[in-house]
Design a protein around this motif. Structure first.
Motif, mmCIF file in Angstrom:
data_model
loop_
_atom_site.group_PDB
_atom_site.id
_atom_site.type_symbol
_atom_site.label_atom_id
_atom_site.label_comp_id
_atom_site.label_asym_id
_atom_site.label_seq_id
_atom_site.Cartn_x
_atom_site.Cartn_y
_atom_site.Cartn_z
ATOM 1 N N ARG A 75 0.861 -1.180 0.000
ATOM 2 C CA ARG A 75 0.000 0.000 0.000
ATOM 3 C C ARG A 75 0.897 1.230 0.000
ATOM 4 O O ARG A 75 1.876 1.305 0.740
ATOM 5 C CB ARG A 75 -0.904 0.038 1.218
ATOM 6 C CG ARG A 75 -1.819 1.265 1.177
ATOM 7 C CD ARG A 75 -2.751 1.428 2.363
ATOM 8 N NE ARG A 75 -3.179 0.206 2.976
ATOM 9 C CZ ARG A 75 -2.968 -0.086 4.269
ATOM 10 N NH1 ARG A 75 -2.337 0.758 5.038
ATOM 11 N NH2 ARG A 75 -3.391 -1.214 4.778
ATOM 12 N N VAL B 218 1.644 4.717 1.234
ATOM 13 C CA VAL B 218 1.212 5.476 2.402
ATOM 14 C C VAL B 218 1.544 6.960 2.287
ATOM 15 O O VAL B 218 0.989 7.774 3.005
ATOM 16 C CB VAL B 218 1.809 4.895 3.712
ATOM 17 C CG1 VAL B 218 1.254 3.515 3.954
ATOM 18 C CG2 VAL B 218 3.317 4.879 3.666
ATOM 19 N N VAL C 170 -1.776 8.064 -2.681
ATOM 20 C CA VAL C 170 -1.830 7.590 -1.302
ATOM 21 C C VAL C 170 -3.048 6.680 -1.126
ATOM 22 O O VAL C 170 -4.120 6.966 -1.641
ATOM 23 C CB VAL C 170 -1.884 8.792 -0.336
ATOM 24 C CG1 VAL C 170 -2.055 8.338 1.103
ATOM 25 C CG2 VAL C 170 -0.629 9.632 -0.476
ATOM 26 N N ARG C 171 -2.872 5.576 -0.424
ATOM 27 C CA ARG C 171 -3.859 4.535 -0.134
ATOM 28 C C ARG C 171 -4.082 3.573 -1.306
ATOM 29 O O ARG C 171 -4.902 2.669 -1.198
ATOM 30 C CB ARG C 171 -5.187 5.113 0.366
ATOM 31 C CG ARG C 171 -5.074 5.743 1.739
ATOM 32 C CD ARG C 171 -6.408 6.189 2.291
ATOM 33 N NE ARG C 171 -7.000 7.334 1.621
ATOM 34 C CZ ARG C 171 -6.640 8.594 1.817
ATOM 35 N NH1 ARG C 171 -5.691 8.875 2.655
ATOM 36 N NH2 ARG C 171 -7.234 9.571 1.163
ATOM 37 N N GLU D 258 -3.316 0.355 -3.428
ATOM 38 C CA GLU D 258 -2.697 -0.920 -3.102
ATOM 39 C C GLU D 258 -2.321 -1.630 -4.386
ATOM 40 O O GLU D 258 -3.082 -1.625 -5.354
ATOM 41 C CB GLU D 258 -3.633 -1.781 -2.259
ATOM 42 C CG GLU D 258 -3.845 -1.218 -0.870
ATOM 43 C CD GLU D 258 -4.577 -2.191 0.041
ATOM 44 O OE1 GLU D 258 -4.695 -3.379 -0.312
ATOM 45 O OE2 GLU D 258 -5.015 -1.750 1.114
#
Length: 188
Positions: free
Chosen positions: A87, A89, A102-103, A105
């Motif tokens: 993931r 971050v 960001v976030r 996966e």
């Protein structure tokens, strides 16, 4: 432009020659090759970027100075080769235009895209020169001298320089530190 000219020639002469069909096929293939490998084509942009990968299953930072500089910068693909689901971050690219957000996966073998964003360089201009003074309370050194004939001599005192007025710059900058450096050497 070359691709368009070759495609037009292939279409125009397709039935007029004995070997028209072969010429048509060759000119069409040449037009597609010229289009795909031209300077602004997708193939050229993809070839310009090195392969980037997230290879550490425990996480880490991908910071690579090898991203080619261009304006606009090429779209870079980053692959997950760690063997684990990863993931994202954080992303230092505040103007993110790709899918490495960001976030997001990435499963093993999946990839995402990003574009390097370079800050706009703003030239700094000196609007007013600094003014320097001497701090007569802070003596750095003193030097005594005497003439070879023994008739004259004296002492020279070296005081610390101070910044009476800092330089003014456009655009204005905060946090600028000005430091003095003294250099010693024999006069030329």
């Amino acid at each position: 432009m070359l691709a368009a000219v070759l495609a037009f020639a292939a279409f125009k002469y397709r039935g007029q020659m004995r070997a028209g069909r072969m010429l048509c096929a060759l000119l069409a293939a040449a037009a597609m090759t010229a289009f795909v490998t031209s300077a602004d084509s997708l193939v050229t942009v993809v070839r310009a970027a090195a392969p980037f990968e997230l290879s550490n299953a425990n996480g880490g930072t991908l910071a690579d100075a090898q991203v080619p500089f261009a304006s606009p910068s090429p779209l870079v693909s980053i692959s997950n080769t760690s063997g684990q689901r990863i993931r994202i971050v954080s992303n230092g690219n505040s103007s993110e235009t790709g899918t490495c957000v960001v976030r997001a996966e990435l499963a093993p073998g999946e990839s995402c895209t990003t574009q390097a964003v370079c800050p706009v360089v703003v030239p700094i201009q000196i609007a007013a020169d600094p003014e320097v003074a001497c701090d007569s309370n802070t003596q750095l050194d003193s030097f005594s001298w005497a003439a070879n004939d023994g008739g004259s001599g004296g002492t020279v005192v070296d005081f610390a320089p101070t910044l009476a007025t800092p330089p003014s710059v456009n655009p204005s900058m905060s946090g600028v530190v000005i430091d003095f450096t003294r250099a010693f050497g024999k006069p030329a």
